[in-house]
Design a protein around this motif. Structure first.
Motif, PDB file in Angstrom:
ATOM      1  N   ILE A   1       0.847  -1.188   0.000  1.00  0.00           N
ATOM      2  CA  ILE A   1       0.000   0.000   0.000  1.00  0.00           C
ATOM      3  C   ILE A   1       0.884   1.239   0.000  1.00  0.00           C
ATOM      4  N   SER A   2       0.308   2.323  -0.505  1.00  0.00           N
ATOM      5  CA  SER A   2       0.976   3.626  -0.504  1.00  0.00           C
ATOM      6  C   SER A   2       0.047   4.644   0.120  1.00  0.00           C
ATOM      7  N   TYR A   3       0.591   5.812   0.436  1.00  0.00           N
ATOM      8  CA  TYR A   3      -0.274   6.832   1.022  1.00  0.00           C
ATOM      9  C   TYR A   3      -0.127   8.161   0.303  1.00  0.00           C
ATOM     10  N   PHE A   4      -1.164   8.949   0.469  1.00  0.00           N
ATOM     11  CA  PHE A   4      -1.232  10.314  -0.056  1.00  0.00           C
ATOM     12  C   PHE A   4      -1.998  11.116   0.980  1.00  0.00           C
ATOM     13  N   TYR A   5      -1.515  12.298   1.326  1.00  0.00           N
ATOM     14  CA  TYR A   5      -2.302  13.104   2.259  1.00  0.00           C
ATOM     15  C   TYR A   5      -2.175  14.583   1.941  1.00  0.00           C
ATOM     16  N   GLU A   6      -3.212  15.301   2.294  1.00  0.00           N
ATOM     17  CA  GLU A   6      -3.217  16.749   2.114  1.00  0.00           C
ATOM     18  C   GLU A   6      -3.517  17.402   3.461  1.00  0.00           C
ATOM     19  N   VAL A   7      -3.026  18.598   3.636  1.00  0.00           N
ATOM     20  CA  VAL A   7      -3.206  19.325   4.885  1.00  0.00           C
ATOM     21  C   VAL A   7      -3.943  20.623   4.582  1.00  0.00           C
ATOM     22  N   GLU A   8      -5.059  20.816   5.247  1.00  0.00           N
ATOM     23  CA  GLU A   8      -5.796  22.064   5.123  1.00  0.00           C
ATOM     24  C   GLU A   8      -5.558  22.882   6.383  1.00  0.00           C
ATOM     25  N   GLU A   9      -4.885  23.999   6.207  1.00  0.00           N
ATOM     26  CA  GLU A   9      -4.598  24.861   7.350  1.00  0.00           C
ATOM     27  C   GLU A   9      -5.866  25.610   7.740  1.00  0.00           C
ATOM     28  N   LYS A  10      -6.172  25.636   9.039  1.00  0.00           N
ATOM     29  CA  LYS A  10      -7.389  26.255   9.541  1.00  0.00           C
ATOM     30  C   LYS A  10      -7.079  27.110  10.758  1.00  0.00           C
ATOM     31  N   GLY A  11      -8.141  27.713  11.312  1.00  0.00           N
ATOM     32  CA  GLY A  11      -8.032  28.270  12.645  1.00  0.00           C
ATOM     33  C   GLY A  11      -8.113  27.105  13.626  1.00  0.00           C
ATOM     34  N   ASP A  12      -8.716  27.301  14.742  1.00  0.00           N
ATOM     35  CA  ASP A  12      -8.874  26.219  15.716  1.00  0.00           C
ATOM     36  C   ASP A  12      -9.777  25.141  15.138  1.00  0.00           C
ATOM     37  N   VAL A  13      -9.242  23.938  14.994  1.00  0.00           N
ATOM     38  CA  VAL A  13     -10.011  22.849  14.369  1.00  0.00           C
ATOM     39  C   VAL A  13     -11.205  22.422  15.227  1.00  0.00           C
ATOM     40  N   LEU A  14     -11.230  22.820  16.489  1.00  0.00           N
ATOM     41  CA  LEU A  14     -12.328  22.453  17.376  1.00  0.00           C
ATOM     42  C   LEU A  14     -13.386  23.546  17.480  1.00  0.00           C
ATOM     43  N   SER A  15     -13.229  24.627  16.747  1.00  0.00           N
ATOM     44  CA  SER A  15     -14.203  25.711  16.799  1.00  0.00           C
ATOM     45  C   SER A  15     -15.345  25.455  15.822  1.00  0.00           C
ATOM     46  N   VAL A  16     -16.541  25.914  16.193  1.00  0.00           N
ATOM     47  CA  VAL A  16     -17.683  25.846  15.286  1.00  0.00           C
ATOM     48  C   VAL A  16     -17.541  26.967  14.274  1.00  0.00           C
ATOM     49  N   HIS A  17     -17.683  26.640  12.990  1.00  0.00           N
ATOM     50  CA  HIS A  17     -17.590  27.653  11.946  1.00  0.00           C
ATOM     51  C   HIS A  17     -18.664  28.717  12.150  1.00  0.00           C
ATOM     52  N   HIS A  18     -18.322  29.951  11.797  1.00  0.00           N
ATOM     53  CA  HIS A  18     -19.192  31.089  12.114  1.00  0.00           C
ATOM     54  C   HIS A  18     -20.528  31.036  11.377  1.00  0.00           C
ATOM     55  N   ARG A  19     -20.515  30.668  10.106  1.00  0.00           N
ATOM     56  CA  ARG A  19     -21.752  30.731   9.322  1.00  0.00           C
ATOM     57  C   ARG A  19     -22.525  29.423   9.428  1.00  0.00           C
ATOM     58  N   PRO A  20     -23.752  29.441   9.969  1.00  0.00           N
ATOM     59  CA  PRO A  20     -24.564  28.218  10.030  1.00  0.00           C
ATOM     60  C   PRO A  20     -24.893  27.709   8.626  1.00  0.00           C
ATOM     61  N   LEU A  21     -25.017  26.408   8.499  1.00  0.00           N
ATOM     62  CA  LEU A  21     -25.274  25.768   7.207  1.00  0.00           C
ATOM     63  C   LEU A  21     -26.759  25.715   6.889  1.00  0.00           C
ATOM     64  N   GLU A  22     -27.043  25.684   5.600  1.00  0.00           N
ATOM     65  CA  GLU A  22     -28.396  25.391   5.139  1.00  0.00           C
ATOM     66  C   GLU A  22     -28.374  24.023   4.465  1.00  0.00           C
ATOM     67  N   LEU A  23     -29.207  23.117   4.958  1.00  0.00           N
ATOM     68  CA  LEU A  23     -29.263  21.748   4.448  1.00  0.00           C
ATOM     69  C   LEU A  23     -30.649  21.443   3.904  1.00  0.00           C
ATOM     70  N   ASP A  24     -30.752  20.333   3.211  1.00  0.00           N
ATOM     71  CA  ASP A  24     -32.045  19.784   2.824  1.00  0.00           C
ATOM     72  C   ASP A  24     -31.886  18.281   2.680  1.00  0.00           C
ATOM     73  N   LEU A  25     -32.993  17.586   2.724  1.00  0.00           N
ATOM     74  CA  LEU A  25     -33.005  16.142   2.503  1.00  0.00           C
ATOM     75  C   LEU A  25     -32.915  15.863   1.008  1.00  0.00           C
ATOM     76  N   ILE A  26     -32.256  14.788   0.656  1.00  0.00           N
ATOM     77  CA  ILE A  26     -32.239  14.338  -0.729  1.00  0.00           C
ATOM     78  C   ILE A  26     -32.824  12.923  -0.761  1.00  0.00           C
ATOM     79  N   LYS A  27     -33.760  12.689  -1.648  1.00  0.00           N
ATOM     80  CA  LYS A  27     -34.484  11.416  -1.658  1.00  0.00           C
ATOM     81  C   LYS A  27     -34.233  10.581  -2.916  1.00  0.00           C
TER      82      LYS A  27
END
Length: 271
Positions: free
Chosen positions: A102-128
């Motif tokens: 096996i081989s590996y590949f990884y990417e790193v996304e730099e963020k603020g505090d990874v344990l913080s809730v993102h400021h903008r609430p999400l809008e979701l919907d069900l998909i059927k």
């Protein structure tokens, strides 16, 4: 800042991740210049590889990953906060796939505090139109065309994400994470048997709440309509982080209590 990419070998198109989706992915987390929850993430990676019948190298110890990320990311790139999306894929270099390396590949996304809730609430919907399975492989992060379809559907309908149901028309998860539904002092979480992801990030959070008597955590079979009964909804994605859900169809949700609970959880990592 663009994501940073790292590989164990030179990548080419003749690999099974590209051709067949023969890969598993697990996230690791960097906070304040150190790995957190690394043991839980490591054991989840090992379990995911076993479920996919991968030939796990003897060198794949917890210390190997700690040293790799410290050297390449924390020290090498100076990244203090971020999410490492680590993908392992099977090569085709043995008589049988079970014995292939096996081989590996990884990417790193730099963020603020990874344990913080993102400021903008999400809008979701069900998909059927589609649903996700609820078998052994549904709980780990493997190639899933339903996630791709759902992500495009969300973009085309000006949504942040969609809620995916299982074949029994009950809530499994979103395309990238799990949902937690708050009603009073109860937090309902879809069972893994319903198609929810195994998530070291979520498990650490709900374990903290349970141990400190901050909420009554209950695993449930949740029908689609019950999403409208919740007072607050939190989405936890190992791949992207924590998000409040602000709206599903015409129903809007509060965001304050989950944010307070997450703040208490964050403080536990400083002690």
């Amino acid at each position: 800042m663009e994501n940073q990419y790292f590989t164990s070998d030179t990548l080419n198109v003749k690999n099974r991740a590209f051709l067949w989706g023969d890969a598993v992915k697990v996230s690791f987390f960097i906070r304040d210049g150190r790995l957190i929850m690394d043991e839980e993430c490591y054991f989840f990676l090992m379990a995911s590889m076993r479920k996919m019948r991968m030939n796990i190298p003897l060198t794949y110890t917890l210390e190997f990953f700690q040293s790799l990320f410290q050297k390449e990311i924390i020290d090498g790139e100076g990244i203090k906060n971020g999410i490492i999306n680590f993908q392992v894929f099977r090569n085709q270099d043995a008589a049988t796939l079970a014995k292939s390396s096996i081989s590996y590949f990884y990417e790193v996304e730099e963020k603020g505090d990874v344990l913080s809730v993102h400021h903008r609430p999400l809008e979701l919907d069900l998909i059927k139109e589609i649903n996700v399975n609820n078998n052994l492989l549904s709980n780990i992060r493997v190639h899933c065309p339903e996630n791709i379809y759902g992500g495009i559907y969300a973009q085309e309908n000006d949504l942040d994400d969609v809620i995916l149901l299982n074949p029994n028309k009950r809530i499994a998860r979103t395309t990238c994470g799990n949902l937690l539904f708050m009603e009073g002092d109860v937090i309902k979480v879809p069972k893994q048997a319903e198609g929810a992801y195994i998530s070291p990030l979520m498990e650490n959070f709900v374990t903290f709440l349970h141990k400190n008597n901050l909420a009554d955590i209950q695993e449930h079979e949740i029908i689609a309509f019950e999403s409208q009964k919740a007072e607050e909804i939190l989405m936890i994605s190992d791949e992207k982080g924590l998000f409040s859900v602000g709206k599903i169809r015409n129903k809007t949700f509060e965001v304050s209590r989950f944010t307070e609970l997450v703040e208490s959880w964050k403080k536990s990592f400083n002690s």
